[in-house]
Motif scaffolding. Structure first.
Motif, PDB file in Angstrom:
ATOM      1  N   MET A  23       0.812  -1.229   0.000  1.00 41.07           N
ATOM      2  CA  MET A  23       0.000   0.000   0.000  1.00 41.07           C
ATOM      3  C   MET A  23       0.847   1.282   0.000  1.00 41.07           C
ATOM      4  O   MET A  23       0.455   2.300   0.546  1.00 41.07           O
ATOM      5  N   ARG A  24       1.981   1.233  -0.662  1.00 43.67           N
ATOM      6  CA  ARG A  24       2.886   2.375  -0.636  1.00 43.67           C
ATOM      7  C   ARG A  24       2.591   3.398  -1.733  1.00 43.67           C
ATOM      8  O   ARG A  24       2.900   4.572  -1.600  1.00 43.67           O
ATOM      9  N   ILE A  25       2.012   2.955  -2.843  1.00 45.18           N
ATOM     10  CA  ILE A  25       1.853   3.817  -4.013  1.00 45.18           C
ATOM     11  C   ILE A  25       0.394   4.271  -4.112  1.00 45.18           C
ATOM     12  O   ILE A  25      -0.524   3.435  -4.127  1.00 45.18           O
ATOM     13  N   SER A  26       0.181   5.585  -4.155  1.00 40.62           N
ATOM     14  CA  SER A  26      -1.187   6.127  -4.135  1.00 40.62           C
ATOM     15  C   SER A  26      -1.255   7.370  -5.016  1.00 40.62           C
ATOM     16  O   SER A  26      -1.354   8.487  -4.526  1.00 40.62           O
ATOM     17  N   GLN A  27      -1.208   7.177  -6.329  1.00 37.23           N
ATOM     18  CA  GLN A  27      -1.152   8.287  -7.278  1.00 37.23           C
ATOM     19  C   GLN A  27      -2.438   9.122  -7.308  1.00 37.23           C
ATOM     20  O   GLN A  27      -2.412  10.272  -7.726  1.00 37.23           O
ATOM     21  N   TYR A  42     -11.050   3.388  -8.214  1.00 32.69           N
ATOM     22  CA  TYR A  42      -9.734   2.951  -7.752  1.00 32.69           C
ATOM     23  C   TYR A  42      -9.228   3.888  -6.670  1.00 32.69           C
ATOM     24  O   TYR A  42      -9.464   5.093  -6.701  1.00 32.69           O
ATOM     25  N   THR A  43      -8.528   3.318  -5.701  1.00 31.18           N
ATOM     26  CA  THR A  43      -8.049   4.059  -4.538  1.00 31.18           C
ATOM     27  C   THR A  43      -6.522   4.021  -4.538  1.00 31.18           C
ATOM     28  O   THR A  43      -5.904   4.705  -5.323  1.00 31.18           O
ATOM     29  N   MET A  44      -5.920   3.237  -3.635  1.00 29.75           N
ATOM     30  CA  MET A  44      -4.493   2.958  -3.781  1.00 29.75           C
ATOM     31  C   MET A  44      -4.262   2.378  -5.175  1.00 29.75           C
ATOM     32  O   MET A  44      -5.165   1.746  -5.750  1.00 29.75           O
ATOM     33  N   ASP A  45      -3.073   2.557  -5.718  1.00 30.39           N
ATOM     34  CA  ASP A  45      -2.802   1.980  -7.028  1.00 30.39           C
ATOM     35  C   ASP A  45      -3.095   0.486  -7.029  1.00 30.39           C
ATOM     36  O   ASP A  45      -2.651  -0.258  -6.149  1.00 30.39           O
ATOM     37  N   SER A  78      -0.557   1.255   5.350  1.00 31.12           N
ATOM     38  CA  SER A  78      -1.691   0.358   5.190  1.00 31.12           C
ATOM     39  C   SER A  78      -2.809   1.130   4.513  1.00 31.12           C
ATOM     40  O   SER A  78      -2.793   2.362   4.478  1.00 31.12           O
ATOM     41  N   LEU A  79      -3.764   0.412   3.958  1.00 32.27           N
ATOM     42  CA  LEU A  79      -4.979   1.035   3.439  1.00 32.27           C
ATOM     43  C   LEU A  79      -6.025   0.962   4.539  1.00 32.27           C
ATOM     44  O   LEU A  79      -6.427  -0.134   4.955  1.00 32.27           O
ATOM     45  N   LEU A  80      -6.453   2.114   5.012  1.00 28.63           N
ATOM     46  CA  LEU A  80      -7.484   2.214   6.040  1.00 28.63           C
ATOM     47  C   LEU A  80      -8.807   2.550   5.363  1.00 28.63           C
ATOM     48  O   LEU A  80      -8.933   3.569   4.684  1.00 28.63           O
ATOM     49  N   ILE A  81      -9.786   1.676   5.554  1.00 31.10           N
ATOM     50  CA  ILE A  81     -11.129   1.885   5.022  1.00 31.10           C
ATOM     51  C   ILE A  81     -12.000   2.247   6.215  1.00 31.10           C
ATOM     52  O   ILE A  81     -12.313   1.406   7.062  1.00 31.10           O
ATOM     53  N   THR A  82     -12.369   3.521   6.310  1.00 39.92           N
ATOM     54  CA  THR A  82     -13.076   3.994   7.491  1.00 39.92           C
ATOM     55  C   THR A  82     -14.536   4.300   7.139  1.00 39.92           C
ATOM     56  O   THR A  82     -14.830   5.035   6.203  1.00 39.92           O
ATOM     57  N   TYR A 257       2.334  14.133 -13.865  1.00 37.78           N
ATOM     58  CA  TYR A 257       2.548  14.746 -12.559  1.00 37.78           C
ATOM     59  C   TYR A 257       3.471  13.869 -11.710  1.00 37.78           C
ATOM     60  O   TYR A 257       3.560  12.648 -11.915  1.00 37.78           O
ATOM     61  N   ASP A 258       4.144  14.477 -10.744  1.00 28.44           N
ATOM     62  CA  ASP A 258       4.908  13.695  -9.777  1.00 28.44           C
ATOM     63  C   ASP A 258       3.991  12.718  -9.062  1.00 28.44           C
ATOM     64  O   ASP A 258       2.771  12.918  -8.979  1.00 28.44           O
ATOM     65  N   LEU A 259       4.581  11.676  -8.512  1.00 30.38           N
ATOM     66  CA  LEU A 259       3.818  10.571  -7.945  1.00 30.38           C
ATOM     67  C   LEU A 259       2.801  11.026  -6.904  1.00 30.38           C
ATOM     68  O   LEU A 259       1.684  10.501  -6.833  1.00 30.38           O
ATOM     69  N   GLU A 260       3.153  12.010  -6.090  1.00 32.57           N
ATOM     70  CA  GLU A 260       2.282  12.451  -5.000  1.00 32.57           C
ATOM     71  C   GLU A 260       1.411  13.655  -5.378  1.00 32.57           C
ATOM     72  O   GLU A 260       0.705  14.196  -4.527  1.00 32.57           O
TER      73      GLU A 260
END
Length: 357
Positions: A23-27, A42-45, A78-82, A257-260
């Motif tokens: 869960m590190r990549i989140s464009q 789509y959420t996290m990549d 982590s991916l938190l689904i709240t 665009y840059d990753l973030e």
């Protein structure tokens, strides 16, 4: 917890078939959050959210992770689904899950073989949860169960999956190979007895808890691994390193665009630039960093205003309408209209999405 394998033996291990399992990549995230994603978003990549029902969630790139002492390695996200709106009564056709779709080309090495799913999970609501598997047209499915034993506690889970059948409709090319859903809730239309392949659309087992039943219910996931065989192996990336993992994600979603940086942000950093001679019928080209799964039409953004469908004519200080002329898996050709003669400089951002669904 499964015994850790010495580093000297890692090359002998089966690969991980999950991309971005840590869960590190989140464009796509705005900061660290996606608010109220819709069904199929789509959420996290590589991680897609699906839902039918009253439930509403936010997606958060969290830093709450199992410790090194617990997991044997350093996770960072982590991916938190709240849950923000509960669904206290799950109808037969309701469901809610987060998951990843494995491309057919990648799934071929797992096809008709037994495999193991392992992951770290934490949830507010204890109970029996499911990982639901589906083939390309959902005429074959499988429900694997696991139990959340304690509230708000990281737990390591493994699920052994019987070999997929040859019967049914399976895609072994660039379409949907296998859908892997971490199910929070599923109606009776999608539930089957666990631990066997069924000839139906599957999301959960008949024992699946309603994980969206009450407010302020959270679900965390990280360290997701699928490997060949019935022995869980220590987590590893889909690729050899983070650069390879980013490229694996960019096969499905790429941006200049840059990753973030969120698409639509006003910035020239990373923008594609070219010198336009002016006049009608003149085109530009952009070569993707990674060959795409299929051809697709990109979305264009002005780096000056954030507007879509335009590039910036920096010489004249105006946005110019931009349209796609040709698409390919490796590059696109586009035209920027209304450009006067005089070799103005043109700059713009490009976002291409060819995710599986």
């Amino acid at each position: 917890m499964a015994a850790q394998t010495p580093i000297s033996d890692l090359r002998k291990l089966s690969k991980n078939y999950i991309i971005n399992g840590d869960m590190r990549i989140s464009q796509r995230f705005v900061g660290n959050t996606i608010v109220s994603p819709g069904n199929g978003q789509y959420t996290m990549d590589r991680w897609q959210y699906i839902k039918v029902g009253a439930m509403v969630h936010n997606m958060v790139r969290a830093t709450d992770v199992p410790t090194v002492a617990e997991s044997g390695m350093l996770f960072q996200n982590s991916l938190l689904i709240t849950l923000t709106t509960p669904d206290t009564s799950i109808a037969a056709t309701d469901y809610c899950a987060i998951g990843q779709i494995i491309e057919g080309y990648n799934f071929t090495r797992l096809a008709q073989k037994a495999f193991t799913i392992s992951f770290w999970v934490k949830a507010t609501l204890p109970g029996t949860y499911s990982v639901g598997l589906q083939n390309s047209v959902a005429d074959r499915g499988y429900a694997g169960e696991y139990t959340i034993d304690a509230t708000n506690t990281w737990e390591y889970k493994t699920i052994k999956i019987a070999a997929s059948p040859s019967a049914g409709t399976w895609n072994y090319t660039n379409g949907v190979g296998l859908k892997v859903w971490f199910t929070l809730a599923s109606g009776s239309n999608f539930n089957v007895a666990p631990d066997a392949w069924a000839s139906s659309t599957v999301l959960g087992s008949t024992n699946q808890v309603n994980g969206v039943n009450t407010g302020a219910t959270n679900f965390w996931l990280t360290g997701v691994m699928i490997n060949e065989g019935l022995d869980a192996q220590p987590f590893r990336l889909f690729s050899e390193d983070i650069a390879g993992e980013i490229m694996a994600c960019q096969r499905y979603y790429e941006k200049t665009y840059d990753l973030e940086t969120v698409p639509g942000t006003v910035t020239f950093t990373g923008a594609h630039s070219f010198n336009h001679p002016g006049g009608v019928g003149v085109e530009g080209n952009y070569y993707y960093r990674v060959s795409k799964r299929v051809n697709a039409s990109p979305v264009y953004y002005s780096p000056q205003t954030g507007s879509t469908g335009v590039f910036r004519d920096t010489t004249s200080a105006v946005d110019r309408a931009t349209s796609t002329l040709r698409t390919g898996q490796n590059n696109i050709a586009f035209s920027t209209g209304g450009v006067p003669a005089g070799a103005p400089d043109i700059a713009g951002h490009i976002v291409t999405d060819v995710e599986l669904s």
